[in-house]
Design a protein around this motif. Structure first.
Motif, PDB file in Angstrom:
ATOM      1  N   UNK A  12      17.879  70.975  41.058  1.00  0.00           N
ATOM      2  CA  UNK A  12      17.829  72.332  41.596  1.00  0.00           C
ATOM      3  C   UNK A  12      18.419  72.469  42.981  1.00  0.00           C
ATOM      4  N   UNK A  13      19.287  71.527  43.365  1.00  0.00           N
ATOM      5  CA  UNK A  13      19.801  71.545  44.731  1.00  0.00           C
ATOM      6  C   UNK A  13      20.757  72.704  44.990  1.00  0.00           C
ATOM      7  N   UNK A  14      21.507  73.147  43.959  1.00  0.00           N
ATOM      8  CA  UNK A  14      22.406  74.276  44.199  1.00  0.00           C
ATOM      9  C   UNK A  14      21.623  75.543  44.480  1.00  0.00           C
ATOM     10  N   UNK A  15      20.556  75.764  43.738  1.00  0.00           N
ATOM     11  CA  UNK A  15      19.714  76.938  43.982  1.00  0.00           C
ATOM     12  C   UNK A  15      19.050  76.841  45.346  1.00  0.00           C
ATOM     13  N   UNK A  16      18.561  75.650  45.695  1.00  0.00           N
ATOM     14  CA  UNK A  16      17.913  75.478  46.998  1.00  0.00           C
ATOM     15  C   UNK A  16      18.913  75.652  48.129  1.00  0.00           C
ATOM     16  N   UNK A  17      20.141  75.207  47.932  1.00  0.00           N
ATOM     17  CA  UNK A  17      21.182  75.423  48.946  1.00  0.00           C
ATOM     18  C   UNK A  17      21.318  76.909  49.247  1.00  0.00           C
ATOM     19  N   UNK A  18      21.431  77.717  48.196  1.00  0.00           N
ATOM     20  CA  UNK A  18      21.550  79.160  48.389  1.00  0.00           C
ATOM     21  C   UNK A  18      20.308  79.732  49.061  1.00  0.00           C
ATOM     22  N   UNK A  19      19.134  79.227  48.679  1.00  0.00           N
ATOM     23  CA  UNK A  19      17.891  79.713  49.269  1.00  0.00           C
ATOM     24  C   UNK A  19      17.817  79.383  50.758  1.00  0.00           C
ATOM     25  N   UNK A  20      18.160  78.164  51.129  1.00  0.00           N
ATOM     26  CA  UNK A  20      18.111  77.765  52.543  1.00  0.00           C
ATOM     27  C   UNK A  20      19.081  78.597  53.377  1.00  0.00           C
ATOM     28  N   UNK A 178       5.383  66.820  57.135  1.00  0.00           N
ATOM     29  CA  UNK A 178       6.840  66.921  57.273  1.00  0.00           C
ATOM     30  C   UNK A 178       7.531  67.055  55.922  1.00  0.00           C
ATOM     31  N   UNK A 179       6.806  66.855  54.830  1.00  0.00           N
ATOM     32  CA  UNK A 179       7.398  66.776  53.504  1.00  0.00           C
ATOM     33  C   UNK A 179       6.925  67.900  52.599  1.00  0.00           C
ATOM     34  N   UNK A 180       7.872  68.485  51.867  1.00  0.00           N
ATOM     35  CA  UNK A 180       7.564  69.418  50.792  1.00  0.00           C
ATOM     36  C   UNK A 180       8.114  68.855  49.496  1.00  0.00           C
ATOM     37  N   UNK A 181       7.243  68.636  48.524  1.00  0.00           N
ATOM     38  CA  UNK A 181       7.665  68.253  47.183  1.00  0.00           C
ATOM     39  C   UNK A 181       7.857  69.563  46.418  1.00  0.00           C
ATOM     40  N   UNK A 182       9.065  69.793  45.949  1.00  0.00           N
ATOM     41  CA  UNK A 182       9.434  71.144  45.529  1.00  0.00           C
ATOM     42  C   UNK A 182      10.221  71.152  44.224  1.00  0.00           C
ATOM     43  N   UNK A 183       9.859  72.076  43.363  1.00  0.00           N
ATOM     44  CA  UNK A 183      10.604  72.350  42.141  1.00  0.00           C
ATOM     45  C   UNK A 183      11.184  73.750  42.237  1.00  0.00           C
ATOM     46  N   UNK A 184      12.363  73.951  41.669  1.00  0.00           N
ATOM     47  CA  UNK A 184      12.999  75.269  41.750  1.00  0.00           C
ATOM     48  C   UNK A 184      12.108  76.357  41.172  1.00  0.00           C
ATOM     49  N   UNK A 185      11.296  76.024  40.207  1.00  0.00           N
ATOM     50  CA  UNK A 185      10.400  77.010  39.629  1.00  0.00           C
ATOM     51  C   UNK A 185       9.279  77.434  40.543  1.00  0.00           C
ATOM     52  N   UNK A 187       9.581  78.800  43.455  1.00  0.00           N
ATOM     53  CA  UNK A 187       9.918  80.069  44.099  1.00  0.00           C
ATOM     54  C   UNK A 187       9.851  80.026  45.610  1.00  0.00           C
ATOM     55  N   UNK A 188       9.786  81.227  46.197  1.00  0.00           N
ATOM     56  CA  UNK A 188       9.875  81.372  47.647  1.00  0.00           C
ATOM     57  C   UNK A 188       8.624  80.922  48.394  1.00  0.00           C
ATOM     58  N   UNK A 189       7.446  81.194  47.851  1.00  0.00           N
ATOM     59  CA  UNK A 189       6.234  81.088  48.660  1.00  0.00           C
ATOM     60  C   UNK A 189       6.015  79.709  49.283  1.00  0.00           C
ATOM     61  N   UNK A 202      14.827  89.403  48.423  1.00  0.00           N
ATOM     62  CA  UNK A 202      15.686  88.966  47.321  1.00  0.00           C
ATOM     63  C   UNK A 202      14.947  87.998  46.404  1.00  0.00           C
ATOM     64  N   UNK A 203      15.317  88.009  45.142  1.00  0.00           N
ATOM     65  CA  UNK A 203      14.772  87.022  44.205  1.00  0.00           C
ATOM     66  C   UNK A 203      15.279  85.634  44.585  1.00  0.00           C
ATOM     67  N   UNK A 204      14.489  84.626  44.252  1.00  0.00           N
ATOM     68  CA  UNK A 204      14.917  83.255  44.534  1.00  0.00           C
ATOM     69  C   UNK A 204      16.190  82.971  43.737  1.00  0.00           C
ATOM     70  N   UNK A 205      17.195  82.366  44.369  1.00  0.00           N
ATOM     71  CA  UNK A 205      18.467  82.114  43.668  1.00  0.00           C
ATOM     72  C   UNK A 205      18.269  81.215  42.449  1.00  0.00           C
TER      73      UNK A 205
END
Length: 229
Positions: A12-20, A178-185, A187-189, A202-205
């Protein structure tokens, strides 16, 4: 550098790139940055083969970094940028392997096999017009295929074991705050709470990485052949 991505490619790095970038943590360095500017291939080849690790020069102008090859050096980057937060993108290991084996690893495995004559011609033209991009397979091997996976990218059980071990190592090495374990699903919160920023309207990319890889690869090679660098 404010955010370091420790997750493997195809998590999910492409979606996270857009989100960041929407959240103000861009530009975000990603494998797509290397593809778009082939001179960066040579920079990473120098890193992978031990000639240089000038992180400040490599990431100049970027506020975050995700995906390979950067994520293969998450330990070094976390130490070099001690104030940066770390995001470990994860997904189901089996589904991740299916995705990466049909995209990044498929391209790497093709380098080991005889190619149809048309593909050989395209590769020859790319090497002539864009010599830095022609070094991409060697760079990929040097930065993550060999050091991370021992080159055994066609061994499903081995690759999945590496993936699972990597997740455990990042969790053990980076302090919880310092760490967030994150899945694209997710979302933003959780992402916005971790980074201390408001949730955007905006919706999460949602970027389909596998489809984007298949769609853009032939066009990318054609553009490189036509324009050179």
């Amino acid at each position: 550098m404010k955010v370091i991505g420790a997750g493997f490619g195809r998590t999910g790095t492409r979606s996270l790139k857009a989100a960041l970038e929407l959240l103000g943590f861009g530009p975000c360095y990603h494998m797509s940055s290397v593809i778009a500017e082939p001179y960066r291939v040579r920079q990473w080849l120098d890193v992978g083969e031990g000639r240089s690790r000038d992180w400040d020069t490599l990431f100049a102008g970027f506020g975050s970094a995700l995906d390979w090859p950067a994520s293969a050096y998450w330990r070094e980057l976390a130490a070099h940028y001690p104030d940066a937060k770390v995001i470990l993108t994860v997904r189901d290991p089996g589904r991740w392997y299916d995705s990466v084996s049909e995209t990044i690893f498929r391209s790497a495995l093709e380098q080991r096999r005889p190619l149809p004559w048309r593909r050989r011609v395209i590769r020859w033209l790319v090497a002539r017009r864009v010599p830095d991009f022609a070094l991409y397979p060697r760079m990929a091997r040097a930065t993550f295929i060999d050091p991370v996976f021992d080159g055994r990218i066609d061994d499903r059980d081995h690759v999945i074991a590496v993936f699972e071990r990597h997740v455990a190592e990042v969790k053990a090495a980076i302090p919880a705050g310092r760490l967030l374990v994150y899945s694209a699903g997710d979302g933003w919160e959780p992402l916005c709470a971790f980074l201390g920023v408001p949730v955007p309207e905006e919706a999460y990319p949602q970027v389909n990485e596998r489809a984007a890889f298949r769609r853009k690869r032939p066009r990318r090679l054609s553009r490189l052949i036509l324009r050179g660098r």
